[in-house]
Design a protein around this motif. Structure first.
Motif, PDB file in Angstrom:
ATOM      1  N   GLN A   1     -79.864  48.140 -69.724  1.00  0.00           N
ATOM      2  CA  GLN A   1     -81.023  47.288 -70.025  1.00  0.00           C
ATOM      3  C   GLN A   1     -81.249  46.262 -68.911  1.00  0.00           C
ATOM      4  N   HIS A   2     -80.151  45.687 -68.449  1.00  0.00           N
ATOM      5  CA  HIS A   2     -80.248  44.717 -67.346  1.00  0.00           C
ATOM      6  C   HIS A   2     -80.977  45.349 -66.157  1.00  0.00           C
ATOM      7  N   PHE A   3     -80.532  46.556 -65.786  1.00  0.00           N
ATOM      8  CA  PHE A   3     -81.141  47.168 -64.599  1.00  0.00           C
ATOM      9  C   PHE A   3     -82.593  47.579 -64.852  1.00  0.00           C
ATOM     10  N   GLN A   4     -82.871  48.066 -66.043  1.00  0.00           N
ATOM     11  CA  GLN A   4     -84.275  48.410 -66.335  1.00  0.00           C
ATOM     12  C   GLN A   4     -85.166  47.191 -66.124  1.00  0.00           C
ATOM     13  N   GLN A   5     -84.699  46.058 -66.630  1.00  0.00           N
ATOM     14  CA  GLN A   5     -85.529  44.853 -66.509  1.00  0.00           C
ATOM     15  C   GLN A   5     -85.587  44.342 -65.068  1.00  0.00           C
ATOM     16  N   VAL A   6     -84.460  44.409 -64.387  1.00  0.00           N
ATOM     17  CA  VAL A   6     -84.454  43.971 -62.985  1.00  0.00           C
ATOM     18  C   VAL A   6     -85.386  44.871 -62.158  1.00  0.00           C
ATOM     19  N   PHE A   7     -85.313  46.175 -62.398  1.00  0.00           N
ATOM     20  CA  PHE A   7     -86.144  47.102 -61.613  1.00  0.00           C
ATOM     21  C   PHE A   7     -87.631  46.873 -61.902  1.00  0.00           C
ATOM     22  N   ALA A   8     -87.948  46.693 -63.178  1.00  0.00           N
ATOM     23  CA  ALA A   8     -89.356  46.482 -63.529  1.00  0.00           C
ATOM     24  C   ALA A   8     -89.863  45.186 -62.903  1.00  0.00           C
ATOM     25  N   THR A   9     -89.027  44.165 -62.932  1.00  0.00           N
ATOM     26  CA  THR A   9     -89.416  42.893 -62.312  1.00  0.00           C
ATOM     27  C   THR A   9     -89.615  43.078 -60.807  1.00  0.00           C
ATOM     28  N   ALA A  10     -88.680  43.798 -60.205  1.00  0.00           N
ATOM     29  CA  ALA A  10     -88.771  44.018 -58.754  1.00  0.00           C
ATOM     30  C   ALA A  10     -90.046  44.769 -58.404  1.00  0.00           C
ATOM     31  N   ARG A  11     -90.418  45.726 -59.239  1.00  0.00           N
ATOM     32  CA  ARG A  11     -91.651  46.485 -58.956  1.00  0.00           C
ATOM     33  C   ARG A  11     -92.870  45.569 -58.997  1.00  0.00           C
TER      34      ARG A  11
ATOM     35  N   TYR B   1     -89.718  45.015 -74.049  1.00  0.00           N
ATOM     36  CA  TYR B   1     -88.355  44.484 -74.197  1.00  0.00           C
ATOM     37  C   TYR B   1     -88.367  43.334 -75.192  1.00  0.00           C
ATOM     38  N   GLU B   2     -87.354  43.347 -76.045  1.00  0.00           N
ATOM     39  CA  GLU B   2     -87.289  42.305 -77.067  1.00  0.00           C
ATOM     40  C   GLU B   2     -87.085  40.929 -76.456  1.00  0.00           C
ATOM     41  N   SER B   3     -86.157  40.884 -75.471  1.00  0.00           N
ATOM     42  CA  SER B   3     -85.889  39.572 -74.887  1.00  0.00           C
ATOM     43  C   SER B   3     -86.329  39.558 -73.427  1.00  0.00           C
ATOM     44  N   PRO B   4     -86.702  38.369 -72.944  1.00  0.00           N
ATOM     45  CA  PRO B   4     -87.121  38.278 -71.544  1.00  0.00           C
ATOM     46  C   PRO B   4     -85.921  38.403 -70.618  1.00  0.00           C
ATOM     47  N   LEU B   5     -86.176  38.666 -69.351  1.00  0.00           N
ATOM     48  CA  LEU B   5     -85.113  38.654 -68.350  1.00  0.00           C
ATOM     49  C   LEU B   5     -85.028  37.224 -67.825  1.00  0.00           C
ATOM     50  N   LEU B   6     -83.957  36.507 -68.208  1.00  0.00           N
ATOM     51  CA  LEU B   6     -83.839  35.110 -67.806  1.00  0.00           C
ATOM     52  C   LEU B   6     -83.431  35.000 -66.344  1.00  0.00           C
ATOM     53  N   VAL B   7     -84.125  34.132 -65.615  1.00  0.00           N
ATOM     54  CA  VAL B   7     -83.749  33.917 -64.218  1.00  0.00           C
ATOM     55  C   VAL B   7     -83.267  32.479 -63.973  1.00  0.00           C
TER      56      VAL B   7
ATOM     57  N   ALA C   1     -86.285  27.017 -70.055  1.00  0.00           N
ATOM     58  CA  ALA C   1     -85.727  28.065 -69.204  1.00  0.00           C
ATOM     59  C   ALA C   1     -86.865  28.823 -68.518  1.00  0.00           C
ATOM     60  N   VAL C   2     -86.511  29.673 -67.540  1.00  0.00           N
ATOM     61  CA  VAL C   2     -87.531  30.505 -66.893  1.00  0.00           C
ATOM     62  C   VAL C   2     -87.158  31.971 -67.080  1.00  0.00           C
ATOM     63  N   GLY C   3     -88.134  32.760 -67.531  1.00  0.00           N
ATOM     64  CA  GLY C   3     -87.835  34.171 -67.771  1.00  0.00           C
ATOM     65  C   GLY C   3     -88.998  35.070 -67.390  1.00  0.00           C
ATOM     66  N   VAL C   4     -88.682  36.360 -67.232  1.00  0.00           N
ATOM     67  CA  VAL C   4     -89.716  37.356 -66.977  1.00  0.00           C
ATOM     68  C   VAL C   4     -89.940  38.084 -68.300  1.00  0.00           C
ATOM     69  N   PHE C   5     -91.149  38.015 -68.807  1.00  0.00           N
ATOM     70  CA  PHE C   5     -91.452  38.644 -70.096  1.00  0.00           C
ATOM     71  C   PHE C   5     -92.136  39.973 -69.832  1.00  0.00           C
TER      72      PHE C   5
ATOM     73  N   SER D   1     -96.081  33.614 -58.499  1.00  0.00           N
ATOM     74  CA  SER D   1     -96.897  34.834 -58.518  1.00  0.00           C
ATOM     75  C   SER D   1     -97.170  35.304 -59.952  1.00  0.00           C
ATOM     76  N   GLY D   2     -96.800  34.470 -60.907  1.00  0.00           N
ATOM     77  CA  GLY D   2     -97.161  34.761 -62.296  1.00  0.00           C
ATOM     78  C   GLY D   2     -96.288  35.809 -62.967  1.00  0.00           C
ATOM     79  N   ILE D   3     -95.182  36.160 -62.344  1.00  0.00           N
ATOM     80  CA  ILE D   3     -94.317  37.180 -62.942  1.00  0.00           C
ATOM     81  C   ILE D   3     -93.347  36.542 -63.932  1.00  0.00           C
ATOM     82  N   ALA D   4     -92.865  35.344 -63.593  1.00  0.00           N
ATOM     83  CA  ALA D   4     -91.975  34.628 -64.507  1.00  0.00           C
ATOM     84  C   ALA D   4     -92.694  33.393 -65.036  1.00  0.00           C
ATOM     85  N   ARG D   5     -92.283  32.970 -66.232  1.00  0.00           N
ATOM     86  CA  ARG D   5     -92.846  31.710 -66.726  1.00  0.00           C
ATOM     87  C   ARG D   5     -91.809  30.934 -67.519  1.00  0.00           C
TER      88      ARG D   5
END
Ligand code: ARG
Length: 629
Positions: free
Chosen positions: A383-393, A338-344, A330-334, A321-325
């Motif tokens: 920071q972890h939760f901010q990124q997880v929540f934004a990704t979830a949205r 945020y300075e660093s991506p959320l790695l998945v 590695a695969v991350g959500v940019f 769905s184009g959210i992670a690349r």
């Protein structure tokens, strides 16, 4: 009349005077808008109503509204003129007349003040006293709320830091339930992490079979601590532990091997999987014992391992769905900002903490359809939760309607510090084990309990131990809950066990005192309730201390409302302290059992309601209240 009944919401409304005053003001503002006298939009009313508080000094009434000041500024009129106009409209209100006595001219620069009529106060007491919820209404629109709390990493010893999430989460869940929400609690155990690599590696090389047979949890704990030292290979630590030093020398590649053990477990290696299945119940037993002592139980304990089969699908979904690349294997959500991506997913294919959290979120959304999910977790993970929540949205908007509707909140908390201001630790540098801490609290409480006057009047040893457990563990919980959760706090046994001040023991004493009055006076609570069941006119206030106690005890509903706004149990502890102090002044100054007629009834009702309210309040914080202390 038999047991207290659950009175209707409409009736209970009569106990929350802050709310009644707000309703009256809302009504007046709506009318003024309708007649064109005030030119604001209806949406602005809720914000204005927040400006209703209790007065600091009872000579200015019981409640004050400051909204005329901010509103006048906006409308370009004089605050006092506006306040006078609003007061005039309030005076015309029949409904209002019955409950309040408006103070007829604005006070100071334009405060609108009211005093609760004694008759309304008496009626509030009657309703609360006869009600099983003590006058607290259920919310009109209950929500489904998931609470993710405690969530320790198993196989590591639980330490004092875990108590914060456990205690805060437990209190919030009880309060939300009491208010009528549908609450689902889930202990998101860390049962799949790298700590198992350490234990597996240690198990294969240096286990002590006899020790494991005798006390399995201790042996696993020993292995975990030992291997961590080997892996960390901090020269200072190794110098103090010859066994760890020997292992570090013998296995120079320990760190890599430990990671490989974890990876093998995750890939389904049969031996590691078998060992994991053998260790899990042992680890669970250890934490269950602690939960038992803390009176904490969860609706679900799913744990991270439960979601493992779903992780590959999550990464695939996010990527397609184009959210992670992909980025360097590695695969991350940019995300912006945020300075660093959320790695998945790591380059070696392994999934991460965030991947599990996203899978968990999707699972919860699908199966529980929550309106809200609260994560009661250390502030260091914000920071972890901010990124997880934004990704979830983002994910929810693309493909998961339920997820996109769920409100996600990180209820963060600060660190527990020792009296030296550093994170709470013992001298040898290991974090203090939770169980040892509870034992110490109970042991110290035992000494305090022995000092009480009532204790000497016949409490046997078993009873004393029971009281010590309630006081000791209650003290630890209360000390934690009474802090503003976002700040760090200093752990001090001496302070938390003090019998005066904002401590659990002080509240427990206050309840025991009420029980003492009831017993000494041979008061039959049922008869007392019967006496006021039809009519509150027998309740009369002859002293300002009675009025103050009545107003304070009837704040229960408003306080719980405030706790929910920002998930702060310390709002509740502050009020409990205020209530216990108020009761103490009342009881020290006025006689209850020696009073007569309606004065005696009024005072007994106040004692009864205060005792029950304090007890209920403490129960919502999961603190036991003995009848005797
Ligand atoms: N096990 C984690 C830790 O000890 C906390 C988990 C919190 N909950 C969550 N859904 N991430 O740090």
């Amino acid at each position: 009349m038999s047991e207290p009944i659950n009175s209707s919401s409409k009736e209970k409304h009569a106990t929350n005077f802050r709310q009644i005053f707000r309703d009256v003001l809302a009504n007046v503002l709506e009318q003024s808008i309708a007649t064109g006298d005030i030119k604001i939009s209806l949406d602005e009313i809720p914000g204005l109503l927040e400006q209703v508080r209790e007065t600091a000094d009872s000579k200015f009434g019981d409640f004050t509204a400051t909204l005329a000041m901010s509103l006048a500024k906006k409308l370009g009129v004089k605050p006092r003129d506006l306040a006078s106009e609003l007061i005039l409209r309030i005076n015309q209100h029949q409904l209002f007349e019955k409950k309040f006595e408006p103070i007829s001219a604005p006070i100071g620069p334009g405060f609108i003040n009211v005093r609760v009529r004694d008759q309304a106060l008496a009626e509030g007491l009657r309703i609360a006293c006869l009600d099983s919820q003590l006058g607290v209404p259920k919310v009109t629109q209950p929500q489904t709320i998931v609470l993710d709390y405690s969530s320790p990493n198993v196989a590591k010893p639980m330490h004092v830091g875990h108590i914060r999430s456990t205690v805060i989460g437990d209190a919030i869940s009880r309060i939300l339930r009491f208010r009528g929400h549908i609450v689902i609690t889930d202990n998101h155990l860390g049962d799949w992490g790298t700590q198992f690599g350490m234990i597996l590696w240690g198990w294969k090389r240096c286990r002590d079979e006899t020790a494991y047979r005798e006390t399995p949890t201790q042996e696993l704990g020993r292995l975990y601590r030992l291997v961590r030292k080997v892996v960390d290979s901090d020269p200072k630590e190794l110098a103090q532990d010859s066994i760890a030093a020997g292992l570090a020398e013998k296995y120079p590649n320990a760190r890599r091997e430990v990671l490989a053990e974890t990876a093998k477990l995750h890939e389904g290696d049969s031996e590691n999987r078998r060992l994991w299945e053998q260790f899990m119940p042992v680890c669970r037993e250890e934490i269950e014992r602690i939960y038992g002592r803390l009176d904490v139980a969860f609706d679900h304990t799913m744990g991270e391992s439960f979601y493992q089969p779903l992780l590959a699908g999550v990464v695939k979904d996010l990527t397609s769905s184009g959210i992670a690349r992909e980025s360097r294997g590695a695969v991350g959500v940019f995300l912006d900002g945020y300075e660093s991506p959320l790695l998945v997913q790591k380059a070696d294919g392994a999934f991460l903490y965030a991947t599990t959290d996203l899978a968990t979120l999707a699972w919860r959304a699908e199966h529980w359809k929550p309106d809200r999910i609260l994560y009661i977790v250390d502030h260091r993970q914000s920071q972890h939760f901010q990124q997880v929540f934004a990704t979830a949205r983002a994910w929810g908007c693309r493909s998961d309607e339920q997820l996109s509707k769920t409100d996600l909140v990180h209820v963060a908390f600060g660190t527990v510090l020792g009296e030296d201001g550093k994170p709470f630790k013992t001298r040898v540098g290991d974090a203090v084990g939770l169980e040892a801490l509870l034992d110490e609290g109970v042991e110290r409480a035992g000494r305090v309990v022995g000092e009480g006057e009532q204790a000497r009047q016949g409490m046997n040893d078993a009873k004393r131990q029971e009281v010590a457990e309630a006081v000791g563990i209650g003290a630890i919980k209360y000390a934690d809950l009474s802090q503003n959760r976002t700040t760090d706090y200093v752990f001090s046994f001496d302070k938390m066990l003090e019998l005066k001040g904002n401590t659990a023991a002080y509240m427990q004493y206050a309840v025991a005192r009420v029980e003492g009055i009831v017993n000494r006076g041979g008061v039959d609570r049922k008869l007392l309730h019967q006496e006021i069941s039809k009519d509150s006119s027998i309740l009369k206030f002859s002293d300002p201390l009675e009025r103050r106690l009545a107003l304070t005890v009837l704040k229960f509903g408003a306080v719980l409302e405030d706790v929910e706004i920002d998930y702060r149990p310390n709002v509740m502890t502050s009020w409990l302290y205020e209530l216990a102090s108020c009761f103490s002044s009342f009881y020290d100054a006025l006689s209850v059992l020696k009073a007569e007629g309606s004065q005696r009834t009024t005072r007994l009702v106040l004692c009864d309601l205060t005792g029950r309210t304090l007890r209920q309040g403490m129960e919502l914080l999961s603190i036991r209240v003995p009848n005797q202390m």
